[in-house]
Design an enzyme around this catalytic site. Sequence first.
Site, PDB file in Angstrom:
ATOM      1  CE  LYS A   1      -1.452   0.746   3.972  1.00  0.00           C
ATOM      2  NZ  LYS A   1      -1.663   1.704   5.030  1.00  0.00           N
TER       3      LYS A   1
ATOM      4  CG  ASP B   1      -2.041   5.373   4.005  1.00  0.00           C
ATOM      5  OD1 ASP B   1      -2.734   4.427   3.581  1.00  0.00           O
ATOM      6  OD2 ASP B   1      -0.925   5.217   4.525  1.00  0.00           O
ATOM      7  CD  GLU B   2      -3.508   2.846   7.649  1.00  0.00           C
ATOM      8  OE1 GLU B   2      -4.530   2.117   7.584  1.00  0.00           O
ATOM      9  OE2 GLU B   2      -2.377   2.413   7.933  1.00  0.00           O
TER      10      GLU B   2
ATOM     11  NE  ARG C   1      -0.420  -6.162  11.075  1.00  0.00           N
ATOM     12  CZ  ARG C   1      -0.551  -5.510   9.933  1.00  0.00           C
ATOM     13  NH1 ARG C   1       0.350  -4.638   9.558  1.00  0.00           N
ATOM     14  NH2 ARG C   1      -1.590  -5.728   9.150  1.00  0.00           N
TER      15      ARG C   1
END
Length: 724
Positions: free
Chosen positions: A34, A219-220, A603
């Site tokens: 991303k 972003d996000e 993660r």
Amino acid sequence: MSQKIVETLNPAQQQAVTAAEKHMLILAGAGSGKTKVLVHRIAWLIQEQAISPYNIFAVTFTNKAANEMRQRVESILKGATSGLWMGTFHGLGHRILRRHWMAADLVENFQIIDTDDQTRILRRIIKSLNIDEKKTPPKLALWFISQQKDQGLRAKDVNDRDDFSKRNLKLIYEKYEIQCQQSGLVDFAEILLRTHELLLNNPDILNHYQQRFQHILVDEFQDTNEIQYAFIHLLTGKDSSVMIVGDDDQSIYGWRGAKVDNLHQFCRDFPQTQTIRLEQNYRSTKTILGAANVLISHNSDRLGKELWTEGENGDPIIHYTAFNDIDEAHYVVKQIRQLLCEDFERSEFAILYRSNAQSRLLEEALLREGIPYRIYGGLRFFERAEIKDALAYMRLMVNRKDAAAFERIINTPTRGIGDKTLGIIRTHAANNHISLWHAAESLVADNGLSGRANNAVTEFIQLINQLEEKTNSLPLHEQVDAVIHDSGLYQHFKQEKSEKARSRVENIDELLNATRLFSLDSSSDLSPMAAFLAQAALEAGEERSGEESQCVQLMTLHAAKGLEFPVVFIVGLEEGLFPSFYADENPGGIEEERRLCYVGMTRAMKKLHITQAQMRRVHGKEHYHRPSRFLREIPKEYLVTQGGTQRVFHQGKTSFNTTKSTPSMATMESNGEFNLGQRVRHNHFGEGIVTNFEGQGAHSRVQVQFDNNDSKWLVAAFAKLESV
DNA sequence: GAATGCGAAGGCAGG
DNA sequence: CTTCGCATTC
């Protein structure tokens, strides 16, 4: 050149980077590159489309991410990106407010306060309004006010007619608004609200920015709240293009006002939006990804996206059932020990937990084994008391009306001004509608204080005035040096002998270092001190970088977002802890917890361990939680289960986990006669389980948790416990 | 000697 | 972060 920018990208990434559509929604899964896409998009716009950096506005979730991104763009372009606006919503909003402070109805030297300052102000307000602190704690008021602001609501907009419980909160909000305005203070939510109002009420300013920012990138996006969404919506002129990047499956800040629905809303409000999915994962093994995919599929209302990888299958996920929280910590540390002997570095491990309180036992276990660790996201540098004290002196020098700074340092270090004197100053200020500083000055002038207090307050006023006078032409770090010495702060910490005090002195030295290195943003026309204070406030919530070397990393699942580690431990998978007990209270709470678990799992690059404890101490009380539903939702074929003791009962009703005890458990958690977790019967009290013991042989005592929820210490020799 | 302030000791825990 | 006993100042 054009090849260079896109050649390292996969087809979906390329499509996103070179998209010509007006508005773009990039649904980017975990580990799908991303950041790379955003960086390349900006570089591509500048280099291939000849867009000036001046016309680009990019919002990221953290300052750290923004800095990293800017560097990467610069390294691709091999040049400066001046004019490019890149930062967090708060950072960018702040920048706008500084420029247009007058139109925004602020004072020129307004200061930013953090949640700690807010809480203090609110506590005072609640007291002064004679509102019961038990029923309306400052935290609740804080939460309420932030929530209102995030929704764009001022105190006057709060409707309390139908809701009696809102009555007091509205009163507090009103008073808080007035106090902040008078003191020249702005909290985080206020930055966003104020910026939005500024643009809304000043068409010429809005027009300027709409013209300027031809390309807006966010972003996000799944973590934006209402006011942030409105801000982007407003800022987008008819000639501007917006690209938003986000992942609905990684929305974990709903409790803070983030709305996943903003992703849907975007498609409705920006009709020509094209959606691109980035689904190829470059991070995790097939196993980890597969398990995470199944877990998240239990959520409804997803935008739909399934990650895949060309990577190898990798090891199965290990699920360990610990007898209690101590055993869980042992297990984690033992595994780390083992893997350290293989090919892993300490910094390649992360231990993720749901709540900060869980870190303590893990720390103790790591400490015992001598494994260096670092807690990511504990108290951050600029949030530390000693740093905030020093900054408060600086704030008061910049702006005498800053009530939060005044309250903080009037008696820090102690100079003989206590509650009584401060109370008199507060009353005087409130009665005459003047600042605390002004009230103190006038009281001293009129001898309105007792002799002792009068001397102390006079000295304090002189101290601040003299500090400012003496240093206002000096470079920043010399100003700060004078502040920490003349105020007595340095002495105060230096003379204390404790370990704590020593680290405080170190931190203050670090602050001096930071000011020495602080270089002024060229676009800023603030004084160096004001600029430094603003940066300190805005970046307070983030880490100092470059400290993660050679340490096992501990952090909350929330803090882990955006990071990756070869080996990940997710601990405490128990109902009531993860998913959190609070999750049941609000709609969608469980789904958000599930996303949090998904974030945690994704993660991991190579190895993933998930653990659960059958017994855990929470606030000193023993709790027997059932295993987390998330464990059940991960299909067996991805898991290898380990650990687990004899049957443990929860309030004598539900039984779970009948796996055999592992040898290591039996030897470690036994006194020779009884095992922890063993089920026993007592003639009088009935059945229960052994939860603790001390001593050996005839003198040993055993703690038993009986099925009626009573816990008792029994002398083993007399209790005649039978195992069941 | 009264009033006020200091520092130490037990609570408290959501990211 | 409050509550308490002790110290300090006028």
